[in-house]
Design an enzyme around this catalytic site. Structure first.
Site, PDB file in Angstrom:
ATOM      1  N   GLY A 239      30.233  47.851  39.332  1.00  0.00           N
ATOM      2  CA  GLY A 239      30.232  49.218  38.836  1.00  0.00           C
ATOM      3  C   GLY A 239      31.227  50.102  39.548  1.00  0.00           C
TER       4      GLY A 239
ATOM      5  CE  LYS B  44      43.708  50.416  32.796  1.00  0.00           C
ATOM      6  NZ  LYS B  44      43.539  48.987  33.180  1.00  0.00           N
TER       7      LYS B  44
ATOM      8  CG  HIS C 125      35.667  40.385  33.799  1.00  0.00           C
ATOM      9  ND1 HIS C 125      35.852  41.280  32.785  1.00  0.00           N
ATOM     10  CD2 HIS C 125      36.712  40.585  34.656  1.00  0.00           C
ATOM     11  CE1 HIS C 125      36.947  42.002  32.993  1.00  0.00           C
ATOM     12  NE2 HIS C 125      37.488  41.595  34.117  1.00  0.00           N
TER      13      HIS C 125
ATOM     14  CD  GLN D  52      20.543  53.156  37.072  1.00  0.00           C
ATOM     15  OE1 GLN D  52      20.766  53.870  38.030  1.00  0.00           O
ATOM     16  NE2 GLN D  52      20.861  51.880  37.037  1.00  0.00           N
TER      17      GLN D  52
ATOM     18  CG  HIS E  10      39.473  43.687  42.784  1.00  0.00           C
ATOM     19  ND1 HIS E  10      38.507  44.667  42.664  1.00  0.00           N
ATOM     20  CD2 HIS E  10      39.884  43.393  41.524  1.00  0.00           C
ATOM     21  CE1 HIS E  10      38.330  44.950  41.375  1.00  0.00           C
ATOM     22  NE2 HIS E  10      39.159  44.201  40.666  1.00  0.00           N
TER      23      HIS E  10
END
EC number: 2.8.2.-
Length: 486
Positions: free
Chosen positions: A79, A104, A218, A339, A131
């Protein structure tokens, strides 16, 4: 008559809406807690770990106009993309981030400066690699900042290797390379640069089973993350140290069993690996130490780094994550977090056997998440209790101020009447203590009404007796001071 006298005096002391205690909503039913609408209520939470006050209290004096920098460690499928968008689009700032349609990345400058206060994929891009993990970020970010590189510019891959190699040489050249690497003092030194800039690392964690299934879905759609550098100790891993799980361009269409059968899959225990200091175990060289010892070192390093981070949130607790971030950095979001209980991972139906196998493949992540969840909820409870105590203290100060103004106004009006007609007042008031008794009765009624309101707001804190005692003591003190003044 006593009630009418009290209303008249209160309106004189607190005209209009200046006095918060006179608003009608103060006597209405308490507003339901918006943070208890998530999976687990704080009332049912039982702590498992013993944390100190320093571990629970997170209050960062973030100077957005100075040299402080928030560094977001983005772990795949936790998330982090949603939270990263909140950071650049949903925070109340003096100078908001400039986000253009179709792009972005956003430009997040400090007020009056051409420097960024946020190091993330949506503000600076993947400046330290796709990442980047804890090992890469803690080596790359200070070097980029000290090299006077604008963080909004993405350096080339050669430049990243050069930066990380220089940082690793400095680390190897220090006399205490690994000694106390997980201590708080060591973490503090790694969170600052030579130029004095403070780096506040943050991240988001997720339930390991849900995160693992989400990554599989993914990858099944064609994601590879080939651009990830995995640089450790100044170099990327060799093909022997980190073999590939598939041949070809991607691993699209792979079934779940094939995804779980690959022993080199970086999805296994990804959160522990990305939060630990890999230099403590020889990076990706598995022959440096036994597997059991390696796992223990990685887990302890990940726990220590997570505990000493400025902030971390949990995907399963969006509103609590928002609350803790706002309290930690004193920065408020414009709109509340949402949520989402329905995700791609939740749509995957697995039996108990497959779930146990996924938990076994991610046993380090399971233990880290249990630790993180306990620390997260304890911090939330601690901050809420601290907030309630501060609100109670302010209410008590308002009550004392209100009672003092009330008594002062009453005796001033009474003194003016006595100065105008001293003989008449003496004949009409043969008992000089009558006015004092009347004032005490008035204050007792006012105190009881205020105490009943406060008890309705916090019925579970068992503080009614202490509040009444403090109120009576405060009333006696004020009456004594007024008698002395008279």
């Amino acid at each position: 008559m006593l009630f009418l006298f009290a209303v008249i005096v209160l309106q004189y002391v607190c005209p209009g809406t200046e006095c918060q205690l006179l608003r009608l909503q103060a006597f209405s039913s308490p507003v339901p807690d918006p943070y208890r609408s998530e999976d687990e209520s704080s009332a049912r939470f039982v702590p498992r770990y013993n944390f100190t006050r320093g571990d629970l209290l997170r209050k960062v004096d973030f100077d957005i106009k100075g040299d402080d920098l928030i560094v977001f460690l983005h772990i795949q499928k936790t998330g982090g993309t949603t939270f990263g968008r909140h950071l650049v689009r949903n925070i109340q700032l003096e100078q908001p981030c400039e986000c253009r349609v179709g792009q972005k990345k956003c430009t997040c400058h400090r007020p009056g400066k051409r420097e960024t206060w946020l190091f993330s994929r949506f503000s600076t891009g993947w400046s330290c690699g796709l990442h980047a993990d804890w090992t890469e970020l803690t080596s790359c970010v200070p070097s980029v900042v000290d090299g006077k590189r604008d963080a909004r510019l993405r350096p080339s891959r050669w430049r990243i290797f050069q930066i990380l190699d220089a940082a690793s040489k400095d680390k190897r050249g220090s006399p205490n390379t690994n000694a106390g690497a997980n201590s708080p003092s060591s973490t503090k030194t790694r969170n600052t640069s030579k130029s004095g800039k403070n780096f506040h690392y943050i991240t988001i964690l997720r339930d390991p089973v849900s995160r693992y299934l989400s990554e599989w879905r993914h990858v099944q759609r064609g994601a590879t993350w080939k651009a990830s550098l995995h640089v450790c100790d100044g170099r990327p891993p060799t093909s022997e140290e980190l073999p590939s799980c598939y041949t070809g361009d991607d691993w699209s269409g792979c079934p779940l069993k094939e995804f779980m059968d690959c022993p080199y899959n970086l999805a296994n225990n990804r959160q522990v690996r990305m939060l630990s200091d890999l230099t403590l175990v020889g990076c990706y060289n598995l022959s440096v130490m036994p597997e059991k010892q390696r796992n223990k070192v990685l887990l302890e390093s990940a726990k220590s780094n997570l505990k000493h981070m400025a902030f971390f949130g949990l995907t399963e607790f969006q509103r609590k994550t928002q609350y803790l971030f706002e309290k930690t950095f004193n920065m408020n979001f414009i709109s509340p977090f949402t949520q989402y209980n329905t995700t791609r991972a939740s749509s995957v139906e697995i039996n108990e056997e497959i779930q146990k196998r996924i938990e076994g493949l991610n046993f380090l992540d399971m233990e880290l998440y249990s630790y993180a969840k306990d620390l997260f909820l304890q911090r939330y409870q601690f901050m809420r209790q601290k907030e309630h105590q501060e609100a109670r203290r302010k209410r008590q100060e308002q009550r004392k101020f209100l009672k003092g103004r009330l008594l002062q106004t009453h005796f001033q009006s009474q003194g003016q009447g006595q100065s105008q007609n001293p003989n008449q007042n003496q004949s009409q008031n043969p008992n000089p203590n009558a006015n004092q008794n009347l004032t005490q009765n008035l204050m007792q009624n006012l105190t009881q009404s205020l105490s009943q309101k406060e008890n309705r707001e916090s019925p579970k804190q068992n503080s009614g007796k202490e509040q009444n005692d403090n109120t009576s003591n405060g009333t006696n003190d004020y009456i004594g001071s007024v008698e002395k003044w008279r």
